[in-house]
Design an enzyme around this catalytic site. Structure first.
Site, PDB file in Angstrom:
ATOM      1  N   ASP A 245     -25.612  -4.293  17.468  1.00  0.00           N
ATOM      2  CA  ASP A 245     -24.594  -3.643  18.283  1.00  0.00           C
ATOM      3  C   ASP A 245     -25.327  -2.771  19.299  1.00  0.00           C
ATOM      4  O   ASP A 245     -26.561  -2.626  19.275  1.00  0.00           O
ATOM      5  CB  ASP A 245     -23.597  -2.857  17.415  1.00  0.00           C
ATOM      6  CG  ASP A 245     -22.261  -2.665  18.154  1.00  0.00           C
ATOM      7  OD1 ASP A 245     -22.241  -2.803  19.393  1.00  0.00           O
ATOM      8  OD2 ASP A 245     -21.244  -2.370  17.498  1.00  0.00           O
TER       9      ASP A 245
HETATM   10  C1  NOJ Z   1     -20.053  -1.535  20.832  1.00  0.00           C
HETATM   11  C2  NOJ Z   1     -19.033  -2.228  19.999  1.00  0.00           C
HETATM   12  O1  NOJ Z   1     -19.073  -1.771  18.674  1.00  0.00           O
HETATM   13  C3  NOJ Z   1     -19.180  -3.739  20.011  1.00  0.00           C
HETATM   14  O2  NOJ Z   1     -18.104  -4.308  19.331  1.00  0.00           O
HETATM   15  C4  NOJ Z   1     -19.275  -4.245  21.399  1.00  0.00           C
HETATM   16  O3  NOJ Z   1     -19.313  -5.645  21.420  1.00  0.00           O
HETATM   17  C5  NOJ Z   1     -20.497  -3.626  22.059  1.00  0.00           C
HETATM   18  N1  NOJ Z   1     -20.347  -2.193  22.080  1.00  0.00           N
HETATM   19  C6  NOJ Z   1     -20.732  -4.145  23.473  1.00  0.00           C
HETATM   20  O4  NOJ Z   1     -19.881  -3.573  24.361  1.00  0.00           O
END
Ligand code: NOJ
Length: 740
Positions: free
Chosen positions: A283
């Site tokens: 993430d």
């Molecule tokens: C953080 C989020 O938790 C995740 O779901 C997302 O895909 C990413 N950021 C990218 O924006």
């Protein structure tokens, strides 16, 4: 006490079909390419950088992105939007020595340019075909605008509506969550990743992200393996079995190890046991955040721990880019571990058809034809109608009669294009959203609008105007709820009750004597006990996207008979959270009337609305519940029930099957959903629905994550809501359970 029967259904037999047979053209191509790559070029494939906007954390610093792409030091980008920019970056990538194309990913959570209902709202439809179709249209629009990877679906189970991110999942139930996960993977990926109508999906967030302690975003997670295996794991596994191309690791820790560097989750469970062949992306910034977790001493240590644990691609932070070379030279990370990660990423590039044509997703004519096209909007409308849950309908006030010509429309949310899009709808064309206010006007109704409350402060505002509007109209429609950005990532709350003055407004409007229809607009279960008491009808309309207004109109006027059910329990009090229907039996019964029972002294344990609850304009009767032994191998029993449409309207019913294992070697829930069937019946029509009972409906994971089916008595419960079920008992004899 029944005897333990069957075996341990080893997780490792769940194979997926994405394996690349050795010596396949893909394998040969990737092996040959890998041999030509320098260490820097290999490390580059593992780096993903963000372009602009849509940041969900730091922006990645001053990385010279264009230069790095030209040098082959970046494998993928996120947040590059539109064919023009995607093409520009792809051209830069093709200037690199080995001309390896980039993958372009984006958070397409519920629609790209055409907004679809929030994922939780879609889940309320219990309509797996429609959910798959919606995902297919999300993929179509995304791929038509140059993307080949979306960071969806989120399949995290949650029992905690304080965690605002529940809006992005499918709710609280692992069985249903698994079916939704599969539908979304099928819809996004189709059967061929190289098809320019499809994109790679990304199953997230592995694992347990939906269970942060106290509902606090990004918080630690603490659960036993048995709890994980039975309640949180199934949707991830189902998504992998459905062929998900990629997985995103979660921000949280799991069993005291951050998921981003969790060897058990990534190497053991995902790869070894589930045979996952795709790649894992971190993430946002979470490799670097291993240092904040105090699991890594510095960024270099973070890089080593993440890659060794099986984390292939690093999103935004640059620990791999900066330190992997050194780590390999020092022998702290084996080059073979790096090679495996690179191979997995290159394989997906190959499957996407990018080596054949890096610009295959960049076709302006296709983009112009597809984005916001009537066909996609029509799918969004159908999905939205099916997502609206009728929670109350006192005296059958709904559907509204055609004679109703004037409406008091109260609440700024009914007019807000911005909110109708819902949270995390960055790319939705908000100016093309049909609000409820627009829709009612377009249908030629006399709309007497008043704000009723201030959208920013939620204080009552212009009560007199609202009452005048009510007095001048046949009925009152009042929207209460949260602003759209109050659910989604980073929106944990300690109080999920709707603002007091919004609810008082409903009570005031009720005094006019006109019927009051309350629309609850929200991205999570919310509490509105006072409004509920004064409402004649309550519809949970969530956030429905581009066609929100038309969908709500169609339901209010009975052009679409509501058929959705709640995929998450709506609590009556915040203190009941975490709340979910799969409660276990405890040593003490649940009863407020008796002391020393599993209950509260200041409240009932009953939620406001149960999982699976949702009304229709017709009623469905259940009769002839029957169970008989199955005759085919693997099918233990057949449970059948006759469902009759007893009302005046054609309608759809979600027939739900729950199972209780009466006695087991570990404690089990009182009931667990194990089957759903959505059927359509004309007025007066009946249909017999039959559920086949397999190991999957009867078994469970023990504390060591072994799957077991134990003989003995099972109770099968069938009905239209988790709190309104008929039941029948079945005895499972000793058997040789089939290995999964
Ligand atoms: C953080 C989020 O938790 C995740 O779901 C997302 O895909 C990413 N950021 C990218 O924006």
């Amino acid at each position: 006490m029944k005897k333990l029967l069957t075996l341990i259904l080893c997780l490792c037999t769940f194979g997926v079909t994405t394996a690349s047979p050795q010596n396949s053209p893909k394998d040969k191509f990737v092996s040959k390419l890998l041999k030509q790559m320098t260490l820097d070029e290999k490390i580059g494939q593992l780096a993903q950088c963000t372009y602009r906007g849509n940041f969900t954390g730091p922006d990645g610093g001053n990385l010279p992105k264009e230069e790095y792409v030209k040098q082959g030091k970046i494998g993928s980008m996120l947040n590059v939007i539109g064919i023009k920019d995607i093409r520009r970056y792809q051209e830069l990538a093709l200037q690199s020595r080995l001309r390896i194309p980039l993958i372009f990913g984006l958070d397409v959570i519920h629609g790209y340019r055409t907004g679809f209902p929030l994922p939780l709202a879609e889940a309320a439809s219990f309509d797996l075909e429609m959910i798959e179709e919606a995902a297919r249209y999300n993929a179509l629009e995304s791929a038509a605008d140059g993307l080949n990877w979306v960071f969806a679906p989120m399949v995290d189970i949650s029992w905690d509506a304080r965690w605002g991110r529940v809006m992005e999942g499918a709710g609280e139930d692992p069985y249903y969550g698994s079916r939704v996960a599969e539908a979304r993977i099928r819809g996004l990926q189709g059967s061929n990743l190289a098809d320019t109508a499809t994109v790679m999906a990304c199953v997230k967030h592995f694992a347990g992200y939906g269970a942060p302690i106290a509902g606090k975003e990004y918080n630690s997670v603490d659960m036993s393996l048995g709890q994980f295996a039975n309640f949180y794991m199934p949707p991830y596994q189902a998504a992998i079995q459905a062929g998900a191309a990629t997985v995103m690791s979660a921000f949280n820790d799991f069993n005291n190890i951050p998921c981003t560097a969790n060897d058990f989750l990534l190497n053991q469970l995902l790869r070894k046991k589930w045979s996952f062949k795709g790649f894992v992306v971190s993430d946002y910034n979470s490799v670097e955040e291993l240092v904040n977790h105090r699991y890594a001493s510095d960024k270099k240590d973070a890089a080593a721990k993440a890659l060794n644990a099986g984390l292939d691609m690093e999103m935004v932070s640059t620990c791999y880019l900066t330190y992997l070379k050194e780590l390999i030279q020092e022998g702290k990370v084996k080059e073979s571990v790096l090679d495996n990660a690179v191979r997995r990423i290159l394989e997906k590039k190959y499957e996407l058809g990018l080596f054949e044509d890096p610009f295959r997703y960049c076709n302006p004519a296709r983009s112009a034809r597809v984005l916001n096209s009537p066909e996609v909007r029509n799918a969004s409308l159908r999905m939205a109608e099916r997502s609206i849950v009728l929670l109350e309908n006192k005296g059958s006030v709904l559907p509204l009669a055609p004679q109703i010509k004037s409406v008091a429309l109260i609440g700024g949310l009914t007019k807000s294009q911005w909110d109708m899009a819902g949270a995390w709808a960055a790319m939705t064309d908000r100016n093309k959203i049909v609000t409820l206010h627009d829709a009612l006007q377009q249908k030629g109704l006399a709309v007497n609008y008043a704000d009723g409350y201030d959208l920013k402060t939620n204080r009552m505002s212009g009560l007199q105007e609202a009452i005048q509007a009510a007095n001048a109209s046949d009925i009152i429609i009042v929207a209460i709820g949260e602003k759209a950005n109050q659910s989604g990532e980073k929106t944990s709350k300690v109080n999920i009750s709707l603002p007091e003055e919004q609810q008082k407004l409903v009570a005031e409007l009720k005094k006019t004597g006109k019927p009051v229809i309350v629309l609850v607009m929200c991205g999570r279960p919310v509490i509105f006990n006072e409004a509920r008491e004064h409402a004649d009808a309550v519809l949970c309309t969530w956030w429905l996207g581009s066609e929100a207004g038309n969908a709500i109109y169609n339901v209010l006027w009975g052009k679409y008979n509501p058929s959705a059910k709640l995929p998450m329990t709506f609590p009556a009090h915040v203190g009941q959270i975490p709340i979910h229907y799969q409660q276990k039996s405890t040593g003490r019964p649940t009863s407020l009337k008796q002391a020393y029972t599993a209950s509260y002294i200041d409240s009932s344990t009953e939620p406001a609305y149960y999982f699976g609850h949702g009304l229709s304009y017709t009623t469905f009767g259940y009769s002839n519940l029957n169970v008989k032994p199955g005759k085919t191998p693997g099918i233990h029993a057949l449970v059948s029930v006759k469902v009759t449409n007893q009302g005046l309207y054609a309608g759809e019913e979600v027939v739900q099957l729950y199972v209780q294992d009466k006695t087991a070697s570990v404690t089990r829930p009182i009931k667990e959903l194990k089957g759903i069937r959505k059927i359509k019946l004309e007025a007066g029509e009946s249909q017999t629905v039959t559920f086949s009972i397999t190991d999957e409906a009867l078994g469970f994971y023990d504390n060591d994550m072994n799957y077991k089916v134990e003989p003995g008595d099972f109770i099968f419960m069938v009905g239209g809501s988790s709190n309104n079920l008929q039941q029948i008992t079945f005895a499972l004899k000793e058997h040789n359970s089939n290995k999964k």
